[in-house]
Design a protein around this motif. Sequence first.
Motif, PDB file in Angstrom:
ATOM      1  N   ARG A   1      -2.442  -7.119 -17.171  1.00 11.31           N
ATOM      2  CA  ARG A   1      -2.817  -7.276 -15.772  1.00 11.31           C
ATOM      3  C   ARG A   1      -2.007  -6.331 -14.903  1.00 11.31           C
ATOM      4  N   ILE A   2      -2.560  -6.074 -13.749  1.00 15.36           N
ATOM      5  CA  ILE A   2      -1.896  -5.234 -12.770  1.00 15.36           C
ATOM      6  C   ILE A   2      -1.105  -6.153 -11.852  1.00 15.36           C
ATOM      7  N   VAL A   3       0.196  -5.929 -11.778  1.00 16.59           N
ATOM      8  CA  VAL A   3       1.067  -6.747 -10.946  1.00 16.59           C
ATOM      9  C   VAL A   3       1.115  -6.195  -9.522  1.00 16.59           C
ATOM     10  N   TYR A   4       1.199  -4.864  -9.413  1.00 20.37           N
ATOM     11  CA  TYR A   4       1.209  -4.226  -8.099  1.00 20.37           C
ATOM     12  C   TYR A   4       0.509  -2.895  -8.194  1.00 20.37           C
ATOM     13  N   PRO A   5      -0.374  -2.623  -7.247  1.00 16.10           N
ATOM     14  CA  PRO A   5      -0.697  -3.394  -6.055  1.00 16.10           C
ATOM     15  C   PRO A   5      -1.671  -4.521  -6.372  1.00 16.10           C
ATOM     16  N   VAL A   6      -1.727  -5.492  -5.493  1.00 17.74           N
ATOM     17  CA  VAL A   6      -2.693  -6.569  -5.656  1.00 17.74           C
ATOM     18  C   VAL A   6      -4.039  -6.095  -5.120  1.00 17.74           C
ATOM     19  N   ASP A   7      -5.097  -6.747  -5.557  1.00 19.55           N
ATOM     20  CA  ASP A   7      -6.435  -6.371  -5.110  1.00 19.55           C
ATOM     21  C   ASP A   7      -6.526  -6.507  -3.594  1.00 19.55           C
ATOM     22  N   GLY A   8      -7.024  -5.480  -2.945  1.00 23.33           N
ATOM     23  CA  GLY A   8      -7.188  -5.499  -1.498  1.00 23.33           C
ATOM     24  C   GLY A   8      -5.955  -5.082  -0.715  1.00 23.33           C
ATOM     25  N   ALA A   9      -4.903  -4.658  -1.402  1.00 29.97           N
ATOM     26  CA  ALA A   9      -3.668  -4.271  -0.717  1.00 29.97           C
ATOM     27  C   ALA A   9      -3.926  -3.089   0.219  1.00 29.97           C
ATOM     28  N   VAL A  10      -3.181  -3.083   1.310  1.00 28.61           N
ATOM     29  CA  VAL A  10      -3.188  -1.952   2.232  1.00 28.61           C
ATOM     30  C   VAL A  10      -1.785  -1.368   2.199  1.00 28.61           C
ATOM     31  N   ILE A  11      -1.691  -0.114   1.804  1.00 37.75           N
ATOM     32  CA  ILE A  11      -0.412   0.573   1.706  1.00 37.75           C
ATOM     33  C   ILE A  11      -0.367   1.603   2.824  1.00 37.75           C
ATOM     34  N   ALA A  12       0.676   1.543   3.640  1.00 40.53           N
ATOM     35  CA  ALA A  12       0.793   2.460   4.773  1.00 40.53           C
ATOM     36  C   ALA A  12       1.755   3.587   4.446  1.00 40.53           C
ATOM     37  N   ILE A  13       1.326   4.796   4.728  1.00 40.26           N
ATOM     38  CA  ILE A  13       2.217   5.946   4.616  1.00 40.26           C
ATOM     39  C   ILE A  13       3.126   5.903   5.830  1.00 40.26           C
ATOM     40  N   ASP A  14       4.413   5.975   5.606  1.00 40.34           N
ATOM     41  CA  ASP A  14       5.405   5.882   6.682  1.00 40.34           C
ATOM     42  C   ASP A  14       5.625   7.265   7.292  1.00 40.34           C
ATOM     43  N   PRO A  15       5.307   7.433   8.582  1.00 41.34           N
ATOM     44  CA  PRO A  15       5.468   8.756   9.198  1.00 41.34           C
ATOM     45  C   PRO A  15       6.927   9.191   9.323  1.00 41.34           C
ATOM     46  N   ASP A  16       7.873   8.259   9.178  1.00 44.02           N
ATOM     47  CA  ASP A  16       9.287   8.596   9.293  1.00 44.02           C
ATOM     48  C   ASP A  16       9.905   9.055   7.965  1.00 44.02           C
ATOM     49  N   ILE A  17       9.151   8.933   6.887  1.00 45.64           N
ATOM     50  CA  ILE A  17       9.640   9.358   5.573  1.00 45.64           C
ATOM     51  C   ILE A  17       8.949  10.671   5.220  1.00 45.64           C
ATOM     52  N   PRO A  18       9.710  11.684   4.802  1.00 47.74           N
ATOM     53  CA  PRO A  18       9.071  12.949   4.416  1.00 47.74           C
ATOM     54  C   PRO A  18       7.993  12.712   3.354  1.00 47.74           C
ATOM     55  N   GLU A  19       6.901  13.431   3.486  1.00 50.59           N
ATOM     56  CA  GLU A  19       5.745  13.253   2.603  1.00 50.59           C
ATOM     57  C   GLU A  19       6.124  13.349   1.124  1.00 50.59           C
ATOM     58  N   ASP A  20       7.011  14.273   0.778  1.00 48.49           N
ATOM     59  CA  ASP A  20       7.408  14.444  -0.622  1.00 48.49           C
ATOM     60  C   ASP A  20       8.216  13.270  -1.162  1.00 48.49           C
ATOM     61  N   ASN A  21       8.743  12.426  -0.284  1.00 52.92           N
ATOM     62  CA  ASN A  21       9.549  11.279  -0.708  1.00 52.92           C
ATOM     63  C   ASN A  21       8.756   9.974  -0.755  1.00 52.92           C
ATOM     64  N   GLN A  22       7.481  10.008  -0.431  1.00 53.85           N
ATOM     65  CA  GLN A  22       6.673   8.786  -0.431  1.00 53.85           C
ATOM     66  C   GLN A  22       6.122   8.566  -1.836  1.00 53.85           C
ATOM     67  N   ILE A  23       6.370   7.376  -2.368  1.00 55.43           N
ATOM     68  CA  ILE A  23       5.959   7.049  -3.737  1.00 55.43           C
ATOM     69  C   ILE A  23       5.453   5.610  -3.777  1.00 55.43           C
ATOM     70  N   VAL A  24       4.404   5.372  -4.548  1.00 58.70           N
ATOM     71  CA  VAL A  24       3.923   4.027  -4.848  1.00 58.70           C
ATOM     72  C   VAL A  24       4.224   3.773  -6.314  1.00 58.70           C
ATOM     73  N   THR A  25       4.785   2.614  -6.600  1.00 56.80           N
ATOM     74  CA  THR A  25       5.077   2.242  -7.981  1.00 56.80           C
ATOM     75  C   THR A  25       4.019   1.253  -8.451  1.00 56.80           C
ATOM     76  N   PHE A  26       3.166   1.667  -9.372  1.00 53.92           N
ATOM     77  CA  PHE A  26       2.202   0.759  -9.978  1.00 53.92           C
ATOM     78  C   PHE A  26       2.932  -0.021 -11.070  1.00 53.92           C
ATOM     79  N   GLN A  27       2.712  -1.345 -11.104  1.00 50.23           N
ATOM     80  CA  GLN A  27       3.393  -2.178 -12.097  1.00 50.23           C
ATOM     81  C   GLN A  27       2.372  -2.975 -12.898  1.00 50.23           C
ATOM     82  N   PHE A  28       2.631  -3.071 -14.206  1.00 52.50           N
ATOM     83  CA  PHE A  28       1.704  -3.727 -15.125  1.00 52.50           C
ATOM     84  C   PHE A  28       2.455  -4.691 -16.030  1.00 52.50           C
ATOM     85  N   LYS A  29       1.766  -5.721 -16.493  1.00 53.09           N
ATOM     86  CA  LYS A  29       2.319  -6.667 -17.471  1.00 53.09           C
ATOM     87  C   LYS A  29       1.269  -6.894 -18.531  1.00 53.09           C
TER      88      LYS A  29
END
Length: 118
Positions: free
Chosen positions: A39-67
Motif C-alpha cells: 500500500r501507499i502510505v504517503y501521499p494519501v488519495d486526494g492529497a494536495v501538496i503545495a510548492i512552497d514559494p519560500d523554498i528554492p525550487e531545487d530543494n523541494q522534494i516529495v517523499t513517497f512512502q510504501f509498505k
Amino acid sequence: MWAKVIFKDRIEPDRTEWFVKGTEMDSSIVVEDFSEKPRIVYPVDGAVIAIDPDIPEDNQIVTFQFKPKSNKYERVLNDEKTGIKNSFFLWKPEKGVHKIAIINSENTIVDSVEFVVK
C-alpha cells in the motif's frame, strides 16, 4: 505470516506473533491473519501538496512512502514505470494532478492514489 493471536476464555492477553504458514497454534486460539498488503502510505488519495514559494525550487522534494518494505513491487508515477522498488523514493514536485501506483510482477496495480501539486 504476521497474525493476531486471540486466546479463547482470555487465558492470556492478545498478542501479535509471526508464524510460518500452516504452523499456527491449535484450536484453543483464534488467529486473524493481517499480513500487510502492498500500500501507499504517503501521499494519501486526494492529497494536495503545495510548492512552497519560500523554498528554492531545487530543494523541494516529495517523499513517497510504501509498505511493507519489499522489493517485489515496482512504483509507477503518472503511468510511467520508475524502476524503483524501495519502501520510499524522492520526487521533485511538478504542478498538476498525478497518480502514483504499486504494480506487481504481472504489471497489475495493487494500490494507487491520486494527488495534486499546487
